[in-house]
Design an enzyme around this catalytic site. Structure first.
Site, PDB file in Angstrom:
ATOM      1  N   GLY A 179      22.734  44.662  22.429  1.00  0.00           N
ATOM      2  CA  GLY A 179      23.865  44.428  23.213  1.00  0.00           C
ATOM      3  C   GLY A 179      24.814  43.073  22.836  1.00  0.00           C
ATOM      4  N   GLY A 238      29.909  39.928  14.927  1.00  0.00           N
ATOM      5  CA  GLY A 238      30.122  39.121  15.895  1.00  0.00           C
ATOM      6  C   GLY A 238      30.642  37.830  15.653  1.00  0.00           C
ATOM      7  N   GLU A 263      36.784  30.364  33.399  1.00  0.00           N
ATOM      8  CA  GLU A 263      35.840  31.366  33.997  1.00  0.00           C
ATOM      9  C   GLU A 263      34.753  30.716  34.330  1.00  0.00           C
ATOM     10  OE1 GLU A 263      34.674  35.048  32.132  1.00  0.00           O
ATOM     11  OE2 GLU A 263      36.789  35.886  32.242  1.00  0.00           O
ATOM     12  N   VAL A 308      41.541  16.188  22.787  1.00  0.00           N
ATOM     13  CA  VAL A 308      40.319  15.349  22.616  1.00  0.00           C
ATOM     14  C   VAL A 308      39.978  14.474  21.442  1.00  0.00           C
ATOM     15  CG1 VAL A 308      37.786  15.765  22.768  1.00  0.00           C
ATOM     16  CG2 VAL A 308      39.074  17.018  24.270  1.00  0.00           C
ATOM     17  N   HIS A 319      49.145  53.481  50.308  1.00  0.00           N
ATOM     18  CA  HIS A 319      49.195  51.995  51.153  1.00  0.00           C
ATOM     19  C   HIS A 319      48.077  52.080  52.021  1.00  0.00           C
ATOM     20  CE1 HIS A 319      51.279  49.351  53.794  1.00  0.00           C
ATOM     21  NE2 HIS A 319      50.905  49.942  54.852  1.00  0.00           N
TER      22      HIS A 319
HETATM   23  P1  FAD Z   1      28.729  40.441  19.521  1.00  0.00           P
HETATM   24  O1  FAD Z   1      28.734  40.906  20.781  1.00  0.00           O
HETATM   25  O2  FAD Z   1      28.623  38.930  19.278  1.00  0.00           O
HETATM   26  O3  FAD Z   1      27.205  41.125  18.685  1.00  0.00           O
HETATM   27  C1  FAD Z   1      27.045  40.677  17.240  1.00  0.00           C
HETATM   28  C2  FAD Z   1      25.494  40.995  17.236  1.00  0.00           C
HETATM   29  O4  FAD Z   1      24.963  40.861  15.871  1.00  0.00           O
HETATM   30  C3  FAD Z   1      24.707  40.075  18.042  1.00  0.00           C
HETATM   31  O5  FAD Z   1      23.783  40.535  18.874  1.00  0.00           O
HETATM   32  C4  FAD Z   1      24.239  39.218  16.588  1.00  0.00           C
HETATM   33  O6  FAD Z   1      22.701  38.786  17.140  1.00  0.00           O
HETATM   34  C5  FAD Z   1      24.040  40.201  15.701  1.00  0.00           C
HETATM   35  N1  FAD Z   1      23.807  39.681  14.142  1.00  0.00           N
HETATM   36  C6  FAD Z   1      24.647  38.833  13.698  1.00  0.00           C
HETATM   37  N2  FAD Z   1      24.328  38.653  12.409  1.00  0.00           N
HETATM   38  C7  FAD Z   1      23.311  39.661  12.143  1.00  0.00           C
HETATM   39  C8  FAD Z   1      22.634  39.793  11.112  1.00  0.00           C
HETATM   40  N3  FAD Z   1      22.777  39.432   9.964  1.00  0.00           N
HETATM   41  N4  FAD Z   1      21.544  40.797  11.198  1.00  0.00           N
HETATM   42  C9  FAD Z   1      21.194  41.396  12.485  1.00  0.00           C
HETATM   43  N5  FAD Z   1      22.157  41.129  13.401  1.00  0.00           N
HETATM   44  C10 FAD Z   1      23.015  39.979  13.628  1.00  0.00           C
HETATM   45  N6  FAD Z   1      34.948  39.863  26.089  1.00  0.00           N
HETATM   46  C11 FAD Z   1      35.567  40.782  26.923  1.00  0.00           C
HETATM   47  O7  FAD Z   1      36.251  41.757  26.730  1.00  0.00           O
HETATM   48  N7  FAD Z   1      35.314  40.629  28.573  1.00  0.00           N
HETATM   49  C12 FAD Z   1      34.688  39.711  28.841  1.00  0.00           C
HETATM   50  O8  FAD Z   1      34.593  39.538  30.049  1.00  0.00           O
HETATM   51  C13 FAD Z   1      34.080  38.762  28.179  1.00  0.00           C
HETATM   52  N8  FAD Z   1      33.353  37.695  28.628  1.00  0.00           N
HETATM   53  C14 FAD Z   1      32.780  36.802  27.809  1.00  0.00           C
HETATM   54  C15 FAD Z   1      32.030  35.742  28.328  1.00  0.00           C
HETATM   55  C16 FAD Z   1      31.800  34.677  27.312  1.00  0.00           C
HETATM   56  C17 FAD Z   1      30.724  33.687  27.894  1.00  0.00           C
HETATM   57  C18 FAD Z   1      31.852  35.093  25.905  1.00  0.00           C
HETATM   58  C19 FAD Z   1      30.915  33.946  25.060  1.00  0.00           C
HETATM   59  C20 FAD Z   1      32.412  36.008  25.584  1.00  0.00           C
HETATM   60  C21 FAD Z   1      32.974  37.213  26.229  1.00  0.00           C
HETATM   61  N9  FAD Z   1      33.579  38.084  25.724  1.00  0.00           N
HETATM   62  C22 FAD Z   1      34.311  38.785  26.819  1.00  0.00           C
HETATM   63  C23 FAD Z   1      33.921  38.292  24.260  1.00  0.00           C
HETATM   64  C24 FAD Z   1      32.866  39.367  24.089  1.00  0.00           C
HETATM   65  O9  FAD Z   1      31.674  39.060  24.320  1.00  0.00           O
HETATM   66  C25 FAD Z   1      32.959  39.619  22.513  1.00  0.00           C
HETATM   67  O10 FAD Z   1      34.071  40.032  22.275  1.00  0.00           O
HETATM   68  C26 FAD Z   1      32.095  41.069  22.115  1.00  0.00           C
HETATM   69  O11 FAD Z   1      30.746  40.497  22.311  1.00  0.00           O
HETATM   70  C27 FAD Z   1      32.165  40.867  20.587  1.00  0.00           C
HETATM   71  O12 FAD Z   1      31.294  42.070  20.383  1.00  0.00           O
HETATM   72  P2  FAD Z   1      31.030  42.458  18.851  1.00  0.00           P
HETATM   73  O13 FAD Z   1      30.239  43.606  18.676  1.00  0.00           O
HETATM   74  O14 FAD Z   1      32.009  42.155  18.026  1.00  0.00           O
HETATM   75  O15 FAD Z   1      29.774  41.007  18.612  1.00  0.00           O
HETATM   76  P1  NAI Z   2      40.165  30.874  23.904  1.00  0.00           P
HETATM   77  O1  NAI Z   2      40.656  30.917  22.604  1.00  0.00           O
HETATM   78  O2  NAI Z   2      40.378  31.456  25.033  1.00  0.00           O
HETATM   79  O3  NAI Z   2      40.538  29.201  24.394  1.00  0.00           O
HETATM   80  C1  NAI Z   2      40.357  28.021  23.828  1.00  0.00           C
HETATM   81  C2  NAI Z   2      41.433  26.880  24.181  1.00  0.00           C
HETATM   82  O4  NAI Z   2      41.150  25.807  23.789  1.00  0.00           O
HETATM   83  C3  NAI Z   2      42.645  27.271  23.896  1.00  0.00           C
HETATM   84  O5  NAI Z   2      43.519  27.225  25.123  1.00  0.00           O
HETATM   85  C4  NAI Z   2      43.141  26.112  22.834  1.00  0.00           C
HETATM   86  O6  NAI Z   2      44.443  25.754  23.069  1.00  0.00           O
HETATM   87  C5  NAI Z   2      41.884  25.025  23.335  1.00  0.00           C
HETATM   88  N1  NAI Z   2      41.732  23.918  22.278  1.00  0.00           N
HETATM   89  C6  NAI Z   2      41.313  24.277  20.938  1.00  0.00           C
HETATM   90  N2  NAI Z   2      41.289  22.981  20.306  1.00  0.00           N
HETATM   91  C7  NAI Z   2      41.253  22.170  21.336  1.00  0.00           C
HETATM   92  C8  NAI Z   2      40.968  20.796  21.283  1.00  0.00           C
HETATM   93  N3  NAI Z   2      40.566  20.108  20.264  1.00  0.00           N
HETATM   94  N4  NAI Z   2      41.286  19.901  22.564  1.00  0.00           N
HETATM   95  C9  NAI Z   2      41.592  20.448  23.671  1.00  0.00           C
HETATM   96  N5  NAI Z   2      41.947  21.860  23.646  1.00  0.00           N
HETATM   97  C10 NAI Z   2      41.639  22.757  22.539  1.00  0.00           C
HETATM   98  O7  NAI Z   2      38.398  30.279  23.672  1.00  0.00           O
HETATM   99  P2  NAI Z   2      37.279  30.305  24.419  1.00  0.00           P
HETATM  100  O8  NAI Z   2      37.595  30.179  25.891  1.00  0.00           O
HETATM  101  O9  NAI Z   2      36.178  29.597  23.778  1.00  0.00           O
HETATM  102  O10 NAI Z   2      36.698  31.901  24.321  1.00  0.00           O
HETATM  103  C11 NAI Z   2      36.341  32.452  23.040  1.00  0.00           C
HETATM  104  C12 NAI Z   2      36.613  33.956  22.928  1.00  0.00           C
HETATM  105  O11 NAI Z   2      35.911  34.634  23.885  1.00  0.00           O
HETATM  106  C13 NAI Z   2      38.031  34.251  23.545  1.00  0.00           C
HETATM  107  O12 NAI Z   2      38.972  34.612  22.264  1.00  0.00           O
HETATM  108  C14 NAI Z   2      38.230  35.388  24.534  1.00  0.00           C
HETATM  109  O13 NAI Z   2      38.982  36.575  24.023  1.00  0.00           O
HETATM  110  C15 NAI Z   2      36.413  35.704  24.605  1.00  0.00           C
HETATM  111  N6  NAI Z   2      36.302  35.784  26.082  1.00  0.00           N
HETATM  112  C16 NAI Z   2      36.791  36.664  26.810  1.00  0.00           C
HETATM  113  C17 NAI Z   2      36.458  36.645  28.148  1.00  0.00           C
HETATM  114  C18 NAI Z   2      37.283  37.761  29.072  1.00  0.00           C
HETATM  115  O14 NAI Z   2      37.792  38.779  28.245  1.00  0.00           O
HETATM  116  N7  NAI Z   2      37.254  37.599  30.027  1.00  0.00           N
HETATM  117  C19 NAI Z   2      35.855  35.612  28.760  1.00  0.00           C
HETATM  118  C20 NAI Z   2      35.247  34.728  27.802  1.00  0.00           C
HETATM  119  C21 NAI Z   2      35.585  34.931  26.482  1.00  0.00           C
END
Ligand code: FAD
Ligand code: NAI
Length: 464
Positions: free
Chosen positions: A38, A142, A185, A235, A442
């Site tokens: 996952g 990822g 979030e 920062v 509505h």
């Molecule tokens: P990943 O989900 O990162 O999966 C990659 C997998 O590859 C991992 O399990 C890793 O262990 C495995 N892997 C890596 N290297 C190797 C290797 N060499 N061998 C075997 N396995 C390996 N996106 C949304 O659209 N909606 C959201 O609400 C949302 N919320 C988020 C909240 C948080 C806190 C975070 C951190 C991210 C969120 N995202 C959200 C972003 C979303 O999680 C990612 O965009 C998504 O998981 C990317 O999918 P992926 O398959 O590319 O990689």
């Molecule tokens: P982000 O790219 O959304 O936000 C990072 C923020 O940090 C930006 O606003 C940037 O201007 C700021 N920043 C960068 N350097 C800085 C510094 N030195 N000092 C202060 N501010 C600084 O990245 P985030 O929130 O870490 O999320 C990572 C990824 O995960 C995103 O690309 C997002 O798409 C995905 N994600 C998606 C979610 C969703 O779809 N609901 C929820 C959580 C994550």
């Protein structure tokens, strides 16, 4: 060869690619370095964060709005252990669902670190070491949290999103570096549970990649639940002493602020993850940002190797990774799939939620495109008044001459689900007038979408 396709990484990109390959009759395997499938999304991303967002929103409602609804309860208390435990159960159900899907589709699952030996051979270092061969390989490894060179992420007090999903106590004062999606979030989760949250954001707006109106409106709402914002602040230092963390930041005028808290969440973006993957052994090139370089068909420079999801260019979103997984599987079978990257929606699961598709107003200005704007506030909706969710608005941007919808931006209750209507309208290249002439039930929040479309056509909303 052992397999027609091997997928490295089991996140939404990888597992969806594997399922689509199997559906198309390809002998498929998937490799995951962790014990559960996952990826980031199911284990430490989308799903656990939404579980905590929902729980904390219930708490906040119990504390602040139940009384007005006529529900008298004793002052609610947070049971953080139970809240985090429920989140863990939700994750478990979801990752087990992926195990089931792998079995159902007869996909072989290998647990262990996958690395290229050559372009067709993958070494798997798990409980046992083994090699498998494949005609085609899909890299779906990822991303991981990014940081700054001067920040020591001790993962106890100076933490990333992963640790923020597992805290054992509610912070008194959480300092969030980065006012992007994760910052607002996860900041919301703890603000609703009673923490003071200070966000330090480098740019002048929260969620700066979205339409500017969204960030401004969100800022007002978050202020209402105890957020403090330091926008336009860079920062410069993060120091931990015992259980205290000090963050220093500087604004454009060179003035410094010093914030003292007990936790610091670093959420300044994520970096593509290719560690120990052995890309050089297969001859796969990376771009200047450390991503696997791909062409418009998601092919790397090596003809049998593809890459998808967070490890390649584009938005780091689960549904973008999923679309790319399907795209590559179908391309391997000789089909001609298509992804419209401009129509991949973005959602922020704060309350109110923010959701967006298409161009932002800033992008249209930059393109020099002539556009019209239609806005409709939630406070004019009967539905929103009934639920006391009156914060928010729908903003539709349409081409000035043709009336084609170019962007839909929503902040408000249920925006996350409403945005699908914007995607559908834009996929079929609807005009604002098309939407304005469709009947919308509505009372619903979707009426704001219709009214914003009416506002965008000839400024003729009915209820404003
Ligand atoms: P990943 O989900 O990162 O999966 C990659 C997998 O590859 C991992 O399990 C890793 O262990 C495995 N892997 C890596 N290297 C190797 C290797 N060499 N061998 C075997 N396995 C390996 N996106 C949304 O659209 N909606 C959201 O609400 C949302 N919320 C988020 C909240 C948080 C806190 C975070 C951190 C991210 C969120 N995202 C959200 C972003 C979303 O999680 C990612 O965009 C998504 O998981 C990317 O999918 P992926 O398959 O590319 O990689
Ligand atoms: P982000 O790219 O959304 O936000 C990072 C923020 O940090 C930006 O606003 C940037 O201007 C700021 N920043 C960068 N350097 C800085 C510094 N030195 N000092 C202060 N501010 C600084 O990245 P985030 O929130 O870490 O999320 C990572 C990824 O995960 C995103 O690309 C997002 O798409 C995905 N994600 C998606 C979610 C969703 O779809 N609901 C929820 C959580 C994550």
């Amino acid at each position: 060869m052992d397999y027609q396709v091997v997928v490295i990484g089991s996140g939404p990109g990888g597992y969806v690619a594997a399922i689509r390959c199997a559906q198309l009759g390809l002998k498929t395997a998937i490799i995951e370095k962790y014990d559960t499938l996952g990826g980031t999304c199911l284990n430490v991303g989308c799903i656990p964060s939404k579980a905590l967002l929902d729980s904390s929103e219930h708490f906040h409602a119990a504390e602040h709005t139940f009384k007005t609804h006529g529900i008298d309860i004793n002052k609610p208390k947070v049971n953080l252990k139970q809240m985090i435990g429920r989140k863990a159960d939700v994750v478990k159900q979801n990752v087990e669902g992926i195990d089931y899907l792998m079995k159902k589709n007869k996909i072989d699952v290998f647990h262990g670190m996958g690395s290229f030996v050559d372009k067709n051979t993958i070494q798997i270092d798990g409980k046992k070491k083994q090699k498998i061969t494949a005609e085609k390989v899909i890299i779906a490894t990822g991303s991981k949290p990014a940081s700054l060179p001067f920040i020591e992420l001790d993962k106890e007090r100076v933490i990333t999103s992963t640790e923020a999903l597992e805290l054992k106590e509610i912070p008194k004062h959480m300092i969030v570096i980065g006012g992007g999606v994760i910052g607002v979030e996860l900041g919301s989760v703890y603000a609703r549970l009673g923490a003071k949250v200070s966000v330090v954001e480098f740019l002048e707006n929260l969620i700066p990649s979205m339409d500017g109106t969204m960030g401004k409106e969100l800022q007002k709402s978050l202020k209402g639940i105890g957020f403090e914002h330091y926008l336009g602040h860079k920062v410069t230092a993060v120091e931990r002493k015992g259980n205290n963390v000090t963050v220093k930041a500087e604004n454009k005028k060179g003035e410094t602020v010093e914030l003292k808290g007990d936790y610091c969440l670093v959420s300044i973006g994520r970096r593509p993850y290719t560690d120990k993957l052995g890309l050089d052994k297969a001859g796969v090139k990376m771009d200047d940002k450390g991503r696997v370089e791909v062409d418009d068909h998601l092919r790397t420079n090596v003809e049998n190797i593809y890459a998808i999801g967070d490890v390649v260019k584009g938005a780091m979103l689960a549904h973008k990774a999923e679309e790319e997984g399907v795209f590559v599987a179908e391309s391997i079978m000789g089909q001609k799939p298509h992804i419209n990257y401009n129509l991949i929606p973005g959602v922020v699961y704060t309350w109110p939620e923010v959701a967006s598709v298409g161009y932002t107003e800033e992008q249209l200005k930059e393109q020099g495109r002539k556009y019209k704007t239609g806005k409709f506030p939630y406070k004019a909706l009967g539905r929103a008044r009934a639920s006391m969710d009156t914060d928010g608005l729908v903003k539709i941007l349409a081409d000035k001459e043709t009336d084609e919808i170019l962007g839909v931006h929503i902040i408000g209750a249920r925006a996350a689900d409403m945005i699908a209507a914007g995607v559908t309208a834009m996929e079929y290249r609807a005009s604002a007038e098309d939407v304005a002439r469709m009947s919308h039930a509505h009372p619903t929040y979707m009426e704001a979408f219709k009214e914003a479309a009416l506002a965008a056509t000839e400024n003729r909303p009915i209820h404003m």
